[in-house]
Structure formats: C-alpha cells, structure tokens
Design a protein around this motif. Structure first.
Motif, mmCIF file in Angstrom:
data_model
loop_
_atom_site.group_PDB
_atom_site.id
_atom_site.type_symbol
_atom_site.label_atom_id
_atom_site.label_comp_id
_atom_site.label_asym_id
_atom_site.label_seq_id
_atom_site.Cartn_x
_atom_site.Cartn_y
_atom_site.Cartn_z
ATOM 1 N N ASP A 62 8.063 4.208 23.016
ATOM 2 C CA ASP A 62 9.098 4.986 22.336
ATOM 3 C C ASP A 62 10.406 4.825 23.089
ATOM 4 O O ASP A 62 10.605 5.422 24.148
ATOM 5 C CB ASP A 62 8.698 6.466 22.274
ATOM 6 N N HIS A 63 11.298 3.988 22.564
ATOM 7 C CA HIS A 63 12.574 3.731 23.223
ATOM 8 C C HIS A 63 13.624 4.698 22.686
ATOM 9 O O HIS A 63 13.844 4.799 21.482
ATOM 10 C CB HIS A 63 13.025 2.282 22.971
ATOM 11 N N GLU A 64 14.269 5.411 23.606
ATOM 12 C CA GLU A 64 15.263 6.398 23.216
ATOM 13 C C GLU A 64 16.530 5.719 22.701
ATOM 14 O O GLU A 64 17.003 4.736 23.263
ATOM 15 C CB GLU A 64 15.605 7.290 24.409
ATOM 16 N N GLU A 65 17.045 6.240 21.620
ATOM 17 C CA GLU A 65 18.263 5.701 20.996
ATOM 18 C C GLU A 65 19.409 6.686 21.209
ATOM 19 O O GLU A 65 19.265 7.881 20.938
ATOM 20 C CB GLU A 65 18.029 5.500 19.496
ATOM 21 N N ALA A 66 20.524 6.199 21.729
ATOM 22 C CA ALA A 66 21.686 7.054 22.001
ATOM 23 C C ALA A 66 22.463 7.308 20.714
ATOM 24 O O ALA A 66 23.624 6.903 20.561
ATOM 25 C CB ALA A 66 22.576 6.415 23.062
ATOM 26 N N TYR A 67 21.831 8.017 19.789
ATOM 27 C CA TYR A 67 22.425 8.242 18.472
ATOM 28 C C TYR A 67 23.647 9.142 18.526
ATOM 29 O O TYR A 67 24.418 9.215 17.561
ATOM 30 C CB TYR A 67 21.381 8.835 17.524
ATOM 31 N N TRP A 68 23.834 9.859 19.641
ATOM 32 C CA TRP A 68 24.994 10.741 19.763
ATOM 33 C C TRP A 68 26.282 9.967 20.055
ATOM 34 O O TRP A 68 27.365 10.533 20.033
ATOM 35 C CB TRP A 68 24.742 11.794 20.845
ATOM 36 N N TYR A 69 26.158 8.660 20.322
ATOM 37 C CA TYR A 69 27.329 7.787 20.421
ATOM 38 C C TYR A 69 27.556 7.105 19.069
ATOM 39 O O TYR A 69 26.593 6.775 18.381
ATOM 40 C CB TYR A 69 27.122 6.708 21.490
ATOM 41 N N PRO A 70 28.804 6.878 18.691
ATOM 42 C CA PRO A 70 29.056 6.145 17.448
ATOM 43 C C PRO A 70 28.540 4.710 17.545
ATOM 44 O O PRO A 70 28.441 4.151 18.640
ATOM 45 C CB PRO A 70 30.584 6.181 17.317
ATOM 46 N N GLU A 71 28.180 4.138 16.431
ATOM 47 C CA GLU A 71 27.680 2.768 16.428
ATOM 48 C C GLU A 71 28.731 1.829 17.008
ATOM 49 O O GLU A 71 29.923 1.987 16.782
ATOM 50 C CB GLU A 71 27.331 2.332 15.003
ATOM 51 N N GLY A 72 28.264 0.873 17.778
ATOM 52 C CA GLY A 72 29.188 -0.067 18.401
ATOM 53 C C GLY A 72 28.807 -0.336 19.847
ATOM 54 O O GLY A 72 27.688 -0.050 20.294
ATOM 55 N N GLY A 73 29.766 -0.875 20.588
ATOM 56 C CA GLY A 73 29.508 -1.308 21.947
ATOM 57 C C GLY A 73 29.087 -0.205 22.894
ATOM 58 O O GLY A 73 28.228 -0.416 23.760
ATOM 59 N N ASP B 26 31.665 -6.433 23.663
ATOM 60 C CA ASP B 26 32.930 -6.122 23.017
ATOM 61 C C ASP B 26 33.750 -5.195 23.916
ATOM 62 O O ASP B 26 33.338 -4.823 25.016
ATOM 63 C CB ASP B 26 32.717 -5.517 21.632
ATOM 64 N N ASP B 27 34.939 -4.816 23.452
ATOM 65 C CA ASP B 27 35.838 -4.002 24.264
ATOM 66 C C ASP B 27 35.250 -2.631 24.570
ATOM 67 O O ASP B 27 35.467 -2.089 25.659
ATOM 68 C CB ASP B 27 37.190 -3.840 23.555
ATOM 69 N N GLU B 28 34.507 -2.052 23.612
ATOM 70 C CA GLU B 28 33.901 -0.741 23.850
ATOM 71 C C GLU B 28 32.878 -0.808 24.975
ATOM 72 O O GLU B 28 32.808 0.080 25.826
ATOM 73 C CB GLU B 28 33.241 -0.235 22.563
ATOM 74 N N TRP B 29 32.063 -1.857 24.960
ATOM 75 C CA TRP B 29 31.076 -2.059 26.031
ATOM 76 C C TRP B 29 31.792 -2.184 27.371
ATOM 77 O O TRP B 29 31.435 -1.519 28.353
ATOM 78 C CB TRP B 29 30.257 -3.315 25.732
ATOM 79 N N LYS B 30 32.821 -3.028 27.437
ATOM 80 C CA LYS B 30 33.543 -3.261 28.683
ATOM 81 C C LYS B 30 34.198 -1.981 29.191
ATOM 82 O O LYS B 30 34.207 -1.713 30.399
ATOM 83 C CB LYS B 30 34.600 -4.352 28.479
ATOM 84 N N GLN B 31 34.760 -1.195 28.280
ATOM 85 C CA GLN B 31 35.430 0.026 28.669
ATOM 86 C C GLN B 31 34.456 1.016 29.300
ATOM 87 O O GLN B 31 34.744 1.606 30.351
ATOM 88 C CB GLN B 31 36.106 0.675 27.465
ATOM 89 N N LEU B 32 33.296 1.197 28.672
ATOM 90 C CA LEU B 32 32.318 2.137 29.206
ATOM 91 C C LEU B 32 31.747 1.638 30.522
ATOM 92 O O LEU B 32 31.531 2.424 31.457
ATOM 93 C CB LEU B 32 31.190 2.362 28.189
ATOM 94 N N ASP B 33 31.530 0.348 30.615
ATOM 95 C CA ASP B 33 31.028 -0.236 31.854
ATOM 96 C C ASP B 33 32.000 0.012 32.999
ATOM 97 O O ASP B 33 31.616 0.336 34.128
ATOM 98 C CB ASP B 33 30.790 -1.733 31.655
#
Length: 223
Positions: A76-87, A180-187
């Motif tokens: 059972d892999h947890e999905e971070a559904y509380w974040y908007p779809e995207g990076g 993408d930019d969203e991934w890079k920003q959070l990282d």
C-alpha cells in the motif's frame, strides 16, 4: 510538573492537539480533517496527548501505530493527494516511498511504530516526551513485539536511551530524469533530508554481536 498522558478520542481533542498559534486557519482545518480521516480508517492508529494538569493545556502529543499483524502483507503506497497534481506531488510521493521502504522491507512482523511525536517548545526537557516513550515501550512489552521509529538527528540520542539502535540512515532524496520546475522548487526548499531508521528488539535489550536481527537472521546490521 504534573503531566498526564491519555488517548485522544474526540474531534475537539484532535483540533486542540494539532492546532498551533501560527497555523493558518484553512491549513489547520484541512490538516485536522485529513488526520481524522486517516485515524478513523486505520485500526492500528493510536493518538495520545500529554496534558499539564495544572493548566489543562496540551503540551505534547504522539501518533503510535500498534500492529498485531504484519502491516506490509498487502502492499500500500501512500499518495500525497493533499498536494495538487504535478511536480510537487510527484516529489512528495517519491519521498514518502523512500521514507517507508526500510521498515516495509525489514519490519514485516507485528510491531509498535512511533509515527509522530512532538512537544511544545516551552515544555521540552520536562518529562513529557519520557511519558510518551514509556507508554509505547510498555505497550510493546504487553504485545510482546519489537519497536520501530524514524528519527531526526536531534532525536537519535534520546531514542538510544530507550534501547533503540540505528539500523540505517535513510536520505529522502527522490530522483527524476527530467524534473519540472515544481519538482525543482520543492527539492530546493526542503533541502537535504535524512532520517535515521531505529529499532528496538522485542526483548527490550540489544546486545551487540548477540542480538539476532529478525529481518536477516544475523547478529550484524548488514541488510
């Protein structure tokens, strides 16, 4: 200072426990509702609070997972559904998968897991955390099971005091070929993150070179 540890049972107690002075109201409501949904849908979930009996204020809290069976029998892999779809969601999904991987590999037996623990800054080092840890250890002894937790560098010395040993350092650094930019920003915002996976044997006593690690049948920490 007189403290009392007790189970969190009502919606009001959840809101009171999760609320912090600087939390935005909309974030607080969303977080509280999410935690309630997770708690109600998970029979292993046990939230508790520590109250200052002199003032009635909640000073610390914890979420334990009490597993009487192997919790990883069903993947059972947890999905971070509380974040908007995207990076950003993809990044958090990756970090969550890495976070849970060691215990999902090595902890495939009944056990007690300390999922969350926190103490108000003005009540730290006054015994509230000790009450929580002693409760968890007593519960594990009653169940006759081992214990697991994921520690920050700050918490490692505390947990060693309670008989936990370091199993593995777990850097939470998901990778992607073309982020993408969203991934890079959070990282960039989160920076390097790493958790220390810690384990306490069901016997409560770890003896180096003698204690058998149940996930590999050896007395060494090779995985």
């Amino acid at each position: 200072m007189p403290f009392k540890v007790s189970e969190v049972k009502t919606d009001f107690e959840f809101t009171e426990l999760i609320a912090w002075p600087n939390a935005r109201q909309e974030s607080l409501e969303e977080c509280t509702q999410r935690q309630l949904e997770w708690h109600r849908s998970d029979p292993s979930s046990y939230w508790q609070k520590v109250t200052d009996t002199a003032t009635g204020e909640i000073v610390a809290g914890a979420l334990w997972k009490l597993y009487s069976e192997n919790p990883f029998e069903k993947e059972d892999h947890e999905e971070a559904y509380w974040y908007p779809e995207g990076g950003q969601r993809e990044y958090v999904n990756g970090a969550l998968e890495i976070f849970g991987r060691p215990r999902a590999t090595m902890g495939r037996r009944p056990h007690v897991y300390l999922n969350i623990i926190f103490t108000r800054s003005d009540y730290r080092r006054q015994g509230a955390g000790d009450l929580i840890m002693n409760w968890g250890i007593t519960k594990a002894q009653e169940m006759g099971v081992e214990m697991w937790l994921d520690a920050t560098p700050y918490g490692v010395p505390l947990y060693k005091k309670y008989g936990f040993v370091t199993v593995i350092e777990n850097p939470l650094n998901p990778k992607k070929d073309d982020p993408d930019d969203e991934w890079k920003q959070l990282d960039q915002e989160l920076g390097p993150l790493s958790m220390t996976v810690m384990w306490r044997p069901a016997s409560g006593l770890y003896e180096e070179g003698k204690t058998v690690f149940p996930w590999n049948g050896s007395t060494g920490l090779s995985r």
